[in-house]
Scaffold this motif. Structure first.
Motif, mmCIF file in Angstrom:
data_model
loop_
_atom_site.group_PDB
_atom_site.id
_atom_site.type_symbol
_atom_site.label_atom_id
_atom_site.label_comp_id
_atom_site.label_asym_id
_atom_site.label_seq_id
_atom_site.Cartn_x
_atom_site.Cartn_y
_atom_site.Cartn_z
ATOM 1 N N LEU A 185 0.113 -16.214 10.957
ATOM 2 C CA LEU A 185 0.333 -16.669 9.590
ATOM 3 C C LEU A 185 0.179 -18.178 9.601
ATOM 4 C CD1 LEU A 185 1.095 -16.150 6.635
ATOM 5 C CD2 LEU A 185 3.498 -16.450 7.323
ATOM 6 N N THR A 232 0.277 -21.515 7.275
ATOM 7 C CA THR A 232 0.717 -22.058 5.988
ATOM 8 C C THR A 232 0.229 -23.494 5.871
ATOM 9 O OG1 THR A 232 2.685 -20.650 6.066
ATOM 10 C CG2 THR A 232 2.725 -22.500 4.519
ATOM 11 N N LEU A 268 -2.984 -14.958 6.293
ATOM 12 C CA LEU A 268 -2.633 -14.085 7.409
ATOM 13 C C LEU A 268 -3.937 -13.676 8.075
ATOM 14 C CD1 LEU A 268 -0.391 -12.442 8.899
ATOM 15 C CD2 LEU A 268 -0.978 -10.548 7.354
ATOM 16 N N VAL A 314 -2.311 -15.171 1.268
ATOM 17 C CA VAL A 314 -0.923 -14.745 1.093
ATOM 18 C C VAL A 314 -0.296 -15.610 0.002
ATOM 19 C CG1 VAL A 314 1.335 -14.599 2.208
ATOM 20 C CG2 VAL A 314 -0.736 -14.026 3.492
ATOM 21 N N PRO A 364 4.371 -16.711 1.526
ATOM 22 C CA PRO A 364 4.522 -16.631 2.979
ATOM 23 C C PRO A 364 5.939 -16.305 3.433
ATOM 24 C CG PRO A 364 3.992 -18.890 2.298
ATOM 25 C CD PRO A 364 3.891 -18.021 1.085
ATOM 26 N N GLN A 381 6.858 -13.217 5.910
ATOM 27 C CA GLN A 381 7.626 -13.373 7.147
ATOM 28 C C GLN A 381 8.768 -12.361 7.204
ATOM 29 O OE1 GLN A 381 8.488 -17.548 6.714
ATOM 30 N NE2 GLN A 381 6.806 -18.137 8.061
#
Length: 190
Positions: A56, A58, A71, A93, A96, A100
């Protein structure tokens, strides 16, 4: 969802300002500047045993802009000529934090955290990402089709021999060998 075959090379950068000037002269377009937070996940080492990655990523822009995340699943690494290769599936995504939580419910745990400041440039069909870590060398990753990668490398003004098909662990080991210090890839490390 985007599915593709990722080809890339990386180089250690010692003169960031010169690199930026070369990219501007070549017509590279800055697409993102800010922090990029990578979280790699696994469950009972099932992915790492198959040389796969679930990540992932960000993106937190510097200044104004919205946070976004991607992702990705990456298949086993291989070499294709002078490039590092992996099959890759990516999906944008929207939340996020919720993702998670979902991964945690599925018993996926963060196995590696990598935080860096990045600048992402586009030059022709290549993506160039300048990566600055809390404590390690600055790296430039160049990704795209072979011809676009080679044109982008030429535009940097750096020798082709500096660009390797190696992954991040190679560069962290090289940093430690040259400096005697352990690389710090996230702000939370000691």
């Amino acid at each position: 969802m985007t599915a593709h075959h990722e080809l890339e090379v990386k180089a250690r950068i010692t003169a960031v300002a010169s690199l930026r000037r070369a990219l501007r002269r070549a017509g590279a377009r800055l697409e993102f500047r800010g922090r990029m937070l990578d979280r790699r996940y696994d469950r009972a080492r099932e992915l790492i045993r198959g040389d796969q990655v679930l990540r992932l990523r960000t993106y937190q822009p510097a200044g104004r802009g919205r946070v976004h995340a991607v992702l990705a699943w990456k298949g086993p690494a291989s070499a294709r000529g002078r490039y590092r290769h992996r099959a890759e599936l990516e999906v944008a995504v929207g939340d996020p934090v919720a993702l998670q939580a979902l991964l945690a419910r599925l018993r996926y745990r963060v196995t590696l955290a990598i935080d860096r400041r990045v600048e992402v440039y586009r030059l022709g069909g290549a993506t160039l990402r300048l990566e600055r870590y809390p404590r390690m060398d600055t790296l430039l990753e160049v990704e795209g089709p072979p011809a676009a990668i080679e044109r982008a490398i030429a535009a940097t003004g750096l020798s082709r021999e500096r660009f390797l098909s190696e992954s991040l662990p190679f560069f962290t080991a090289d940093y430690r060998r040259r400096t005697g210090r352990r690389a710090q890839l996230t702000s939370g490390q000691s």
